[in-house]
Design a protein around this motif. Structure first.
Motif, PDB file in Angstrom:
ATOM      1  N   UNK A   1     -16.115   3.852  14.248  1.00 42.38           N
ATOM      2  CA  UNK A   1     -15.813   3.946  12.963  1.00 42.38           C
ATOM      3  C   UNK A   1     -17.289   4.017  12.246  1.00 42.38           C
ATOM      4  N   UNK A   2     -17.822   4.952  12.361  1.00 40.98           N
ATOM      5  CA  UNK A   2     -19.230   4.967  11.888  1.00 40.98           C
ATOM      6  C   UNK A   2     -19.393   5.046  10.343  1.00 40.98           C
ATOM      7  N   UNK A   3     -18.171   5.222   9.534  1.00 43.08           N
ATOM      8  CA  UNK A   3     -18.191   5.319   8.153  1.00 43.08           C
ATOM      9  C   UNK A   3     -17.684   4.077   7.691  1.00 43.08           C
ATOM     10  N   UNK A   4     -17.331   3.200   8.719  1.00 46.62           N
ATOM     11  CA  UNK A   4     -16.643   1.797   8.086  1.00 46.62           C
ATOM     12  C   UNK A   4     -17.676   0.922   7.767  1.00 46.62           C
ATOM     13  N   UNK A   5     -17.954   0.477   6.712  1.00 51.14           N
ATOM     14  CA  UNK A   5     -18.991  -0.689   6.155  1.00 51.14           C
ATOM     15  C   UNK A   5     -18.734  -1.899   6.952  1.00 51.14           C
TER      16      UNK A   5
ATOM     17  N   UNK B   1      -1.506  -0.816   8.361  1.00 52.76           N
ATOM     18  CA  UNK B   1      -2.266   0.061   7.470  1.00 52.76           C
ATOM     19  C   UNK B   1      -1.790  -0.101   6.091  1.00 52.76           C
ATOM     20  N   UNK B   2      -0.591  -0.279   5.837  1.00 54.07           N
ATOM     21  CA  UNK B   2      -0.110  -0.313   4.509  1.00 54.07           C
ATOM     22  C   UNK B   2      -0.787  -1.543   3.661  1.00 54.07           C
ATOM     23  N   UNK B   3      -1.000  -2.738   4.418  1.00 51.39           N
ATOM     24  CA  UNK B   3      -1.451  -3.731   3.780  1.00 51.39           C
ATOM     25  C   UNK B   3      -2.835  -3.438   3.491  1.00 51.39           C
ATOM     26  N   UNK B   4      -3.512  -2.587   4.065  1.00 49.11           N
ATOM     27  CA  UNK B   4      -4.938  -2.326   3.570  1.00 49.11           C
ATOM     28  C   UNK B   4      -4.990  -1.407   2.357  1.00 49.11           C
ATOM     29  N   UNK B   5      -3.920  -0.578   2.179  1.00 50.73           N
ATOM     30  CA  UNK B   5      -3.746   0.278   1.160  1.00 50.73           C
ATOM     31  C   UNK B   5      -3.286  -0.430  -0.209  1.00 50.73           C
ATOM     32  N   UNK B   6      -2.510  -1.534   0.077  1.00 49.44           N
ATOM     33  CA  UNK B   6      -2.129  -2.252  -1.027  1.00 49.44           C
ATOM     34  C   UNK B   6      -3.133  -3.419  -1.234  1.00 49.44           C
TER      35      UNK B   6
ATOM     36  N   UNK C   1      -9.205   2.033  10.922  1.00 45.99           N
ATOM     37  CA  UNK C   1      -8.993   3.401  10.414  1.00 45.99           C
ATOM     38  C   UNK C   1      -8.826   3.498   9.030  1.00 45.99           C
ATOM     39  N   UNK C   2      -7.766   2.722   8.757  1.00 46.56           N
ATOM     40  CA  UNK C   2      -7.411   2.773   7.287  1.00 46.56           C
ATOM     41  C   UNK C   2      -8.444   2.151   6.296  1.00 46.56           C
ATOM     42  N   UNK C   3      -9.124   1.226   6.589  1.00 48.23           N
ATOM     43  CA  UNK C   3     -10.105   0.497   5.993  1.00 48.23           C
ATOM     44  C   UNK C   3     -11.315   1.234   5.715  1.00 48.23           C
ATOM     45  N   UNK C   4     -11.728   2.005   6.890  1.00 53.14           N
ATOM     46  CA  UNK C   4     -12.635   3.155   6.533  1.00 53.14           C
ATOM     47  C   UNK C   4     -12.128   4.091   5.642  1.00 53.14           C
ATOM     48  N   UNK C   5     -10.945   4.442   5.565  1.00 59.87           N
ATOM     49  CA  UNK C   5     -10.660   5.694   4.660  1.00 59.87           C
ATOM     50  C   UNK C   5     -10.449   5.132   3.194  1.00 59.87           C
ATOM     51  N   UNK C   6     -10.122   3.676   3.298  1.00 57.72           N
ATOM     52  CA  UNK C   6      -9.916   3.114   1.890  1.00 57.72           C
ATOM     53  C   UNK C   6     -11.313   2.393   1.289  1.00 57.72           C
TER      54      UNK C   6
ATOM     55  N   UNK D   1      -8.934  -5.968  -3.738  1.00 58.03           N
ATOM     56  CA  UNK D   1      -9.506  -6.737  -2.695  1.00 58.03           C
ATOM     57  C   UNK D   1     -10.533  -6.057  -1.955  1.00 58.03           C
ATOM     58  N   UNK D   2     -11.753  -6.685  -1.424  1.00 57.30           N
ATOM     59  CA  UNK D   2     -12.762  -6.177  -1.271  1.00 57.30           C
ATOM     60  C   UNK D   2     -13.141  -5.961   0.171  1.00 57.30           C
ATOM     61  N   UNK D   3     -12.431  -6.685   1.017  1.00 61.43           N
ATOM     62  CA  UNK D   3     -12.768  -6.626   2.614  1.00 61.43           C
ATOM     63  C   UNK D   3     -11.747  -7.494   3.462  1.00 61.43           C
ATOM     64  N   UNK D   4     -11.932  -7.400   4.730  1.00 63.35           N
ATOM     65  CA  UNK D   4     -11.244  -8.220   5.829  1.00 63.35           C
ATOM     66  C   UNK D   4     -12.242  -8.883   6.590  1.00 63.35           C
ATOM     67  N   UNK D   5     -11.885 -10.266   6.787  1.00 65.06           N
ATOM     68  CA  UNK D   5     -12.745 -11.015   7.717  1.00 65.06           C
ATOM     69  C   UNK D   5     -12.230 -11.135   8.980  1.00 65.06           C
ATOM     70  N   UNK D   6     -12.807 -10.945  10.182  1.00 65.11           N
ATOM     71  CA  UNK D   6     -12.419 -11.256  11.468  1.00 65.11           C
ATOM     72  C   UNK D   6     -13.107 -12.211  11.959  1.00 65.11           C
ATOM     73  N   UNK D   7     -12.529 -13.307  12.678  1.00 68.81           N
ATOM     74  CA  UNK D   7     -12.579 -14.271  13.323  1.00 68.81           C
ATOM     75  C   UNK D   7     -12.222 -14.309  14.801  1.00 68.81           C
ATOM     76  N   UNK D   8     -13.203 -14.464  15.599  1.00 64.29           N
ATOM     77  CA  UNK D   8     -12.617 -14.415  16.998  1.00 64.29           C
ATOM     78  C   UNK D   8     -11.912 -15.836  17.196  1.00 64.29           C
ATOM     79  N   UNK D   9     -10.808 -15.591  18.162  1.00 62.10           N
ATOM     80  CA  UNK D   9      -9.938 -16.891  18.094  1.00 62.10           C
ATOM     81  C   UNK D   9     -10.725 -18.005  18.805  1.00 62.10           C
ATOM     82  N   UNK D  10     -10.691 -19.176  17.777  1.00 60.93           N
ATOM     83  CA  UNK D  10     -11.177 -20.307  18.234  1.00 60.93           C
ATOM     84  C   UNK D  10     -12.511 -20.895  18.099  1.00 60.93           C
ATOM     85  N   UNK D  11     -13.204 -19.858  17.695  1.00 57.95           N
ATOM     86  CA  UNK D  11     -14.890 -20.301  17.576  1.00 57.95           C
ATOM     87  C   UNK D  11     -15.406 -21.028  16.449  1.00 57.95           C
TER      88      UNK D  11
END
Length: 370
Positions: free
Chosen positions: A180-184, A88-93, A128-133, A99-109
């Motif tokens: 996380x209903x408020x997470x974009x 979560x500290x990474x997200x705060x920083x 949860x921290x992304x939703x907050x930030x 930095x605008x967002x975080x990208x998720x890649x399923x492993x190996x796709x």
């Protein structure tokens, strides 16, 4: 006189926002980054799947500086690669660093996804921290394929292939949104009618991006052409038409994210595997206009639905609104129908990589900055 899309020979638009680009690094980045503005785009959301992946704030900011050194006239919105080393500290920083967002890649796709996600629950504190930030979660929405050596599966747990990997992922999207209903959240490069339906059924914090090539292709195209092969793969004509309809009827729920992904020509032909990715950066606006023209001709959408408001929204306004950014330059471009031929090869003297563009040798719209 009212705007008539199919009769337009010239269209003036605000400079575009491309919400999903791969600009790579090193020589490849030097080759492809200048094509952003060539294509009428002045603001991009940059993917972090380099080798090694961009998992720290320091790596991300350094990468942005390398891109700015190549072309300082593009606004680069940056992302981190979702990785088990994150806290979560990474997200705060990241938020503090712009930095605008975080990208998720399923492993190996897909390309450079070997460090991707196997299970989402361990990342719930991150989300949860992304939703907050207020950071955005970008999802490559596919499940990894079932290994060929796996036992035969039941109807309640079907095998995953490149053709059903996206629909199989949609329950995960619904679960993440419910927790996380408020997470974009953005479901990137939607390729199926079921993905369109799923995104439309969720709240205003969930959107989807559409690529120029998925608006144009079906499975038959990439099955015979490695330069049209991407992941997620293009699907059926019905799926393509659902994407086209969503582009003009969603009221902002879907917007342009080209997923333009350059690969050296040698990785597209020869070797053990064909690299997944379609390079559209240089002509993406024209490709979309061409796809919409064909959609009107086929009766998929009505001409009256393709308004200037829709074009301005899809190419920039809707994406900027979701990301909460503005085009501070206020630049505009003019596109002229059939005034440019897509080159056979993107290359530059002194650089090693050579990239074959989408729809090489075909006519499309030219782009001129005002």
């Amino acid at each position: 006189m009212a705007f008539q899309f199919t009769k337009a020979e010239e269209i003036e638009l605000p400079a575009a926002f491309d919400a999903h680009v791969h600009l790579r690094d090193g020589e490849m980045s030097q080759l492809v980054t200048p094509t952003v503005r060539m294509g009428g785009v002045n603001q991009v959301y940059v993917m972090p799947n380099l080798v090694p992946p961009v998992t720290t704030v320091e790596q991300c900011l350094a990468y942005r500086e390398r891109l700015r050194a190549i072309d300082p006239d593009v606004d680069y919105l940056m992302s981190l690669y979702l990785h088990e080393s994150m806290t979560p500290e990474t997200i705060i920083a990241a938020k503090k660093a712009g930095i605008v967002g975080v990208k998720s890649y399923p492993a190996g796709v897909t390309t450079n996804s070997s460090s991707g996600v196997l299970s989402y629950e361990p990342f719930y504190p991150i989300f949860a921290e992304m939703e907050k930030q207020g950071l955005i979660l970008n999802l490559h929405g596919e499940l990894p394929s079932t290994p060929a050596s796996a036992p035969t599966t039941s109807s309640s747990s079907p095998a995953i292939t490149i053709l059903n990997a996206e629909p199989a992922f949609l329950p995960t999207l619904r679960t993440l949104h419910s927790h996380f209903p408020s997470l974009r959240i953005i479901l990137e490069h939607c390729s199926t009618a079921s993905a369109i339906t799923c995104v439309q059924s969720l709240g205003p914090t969930v959107s989807g991006t559409l690529t120029a090539h998925h608006l144009s292709l079906t499975v038959d195209a990439w099955a015979g052409d490695p330069h049209s092969f991407c992941k997620p793969v293009a699907k059926t004509p019905e799926d393509r038409d659902a994407l086209l309809a969503a582009a003009v009827r969603s009221g902002g729920k879907f917007f342009l994210g080209t997923d333009s992904a350059p690969h050296d020509v040698r990785s597209k032909r020869g070797g053990d595997m064909v690299a997944a990715g379609v390079f559209t950066q240089r002509h993406s606006l024209g490709y979309v206009l061409d796809a919409l023209m064909m959609a009107v001709e086929r009766g998929v959408v009505e001409e009256k639905e393709v308004t200037m408001e829709v074009l301005e929204g899809f190419f920039g306004g809707w994406g900027r609104n979701f990301y909460g950014v503005e085009d501070e330059r206020g630049e505009r471009v003019v596109l002229r129908r059939g005034k440019e031929v897509v080159g056979d090869m993107l290359e530059k003297e002194g650089l090693g990589p050579r990239v074959v563009p989408f729809r090489r040798g075909e006519k499309t719209w030219s782009v001129e900055w005002k």
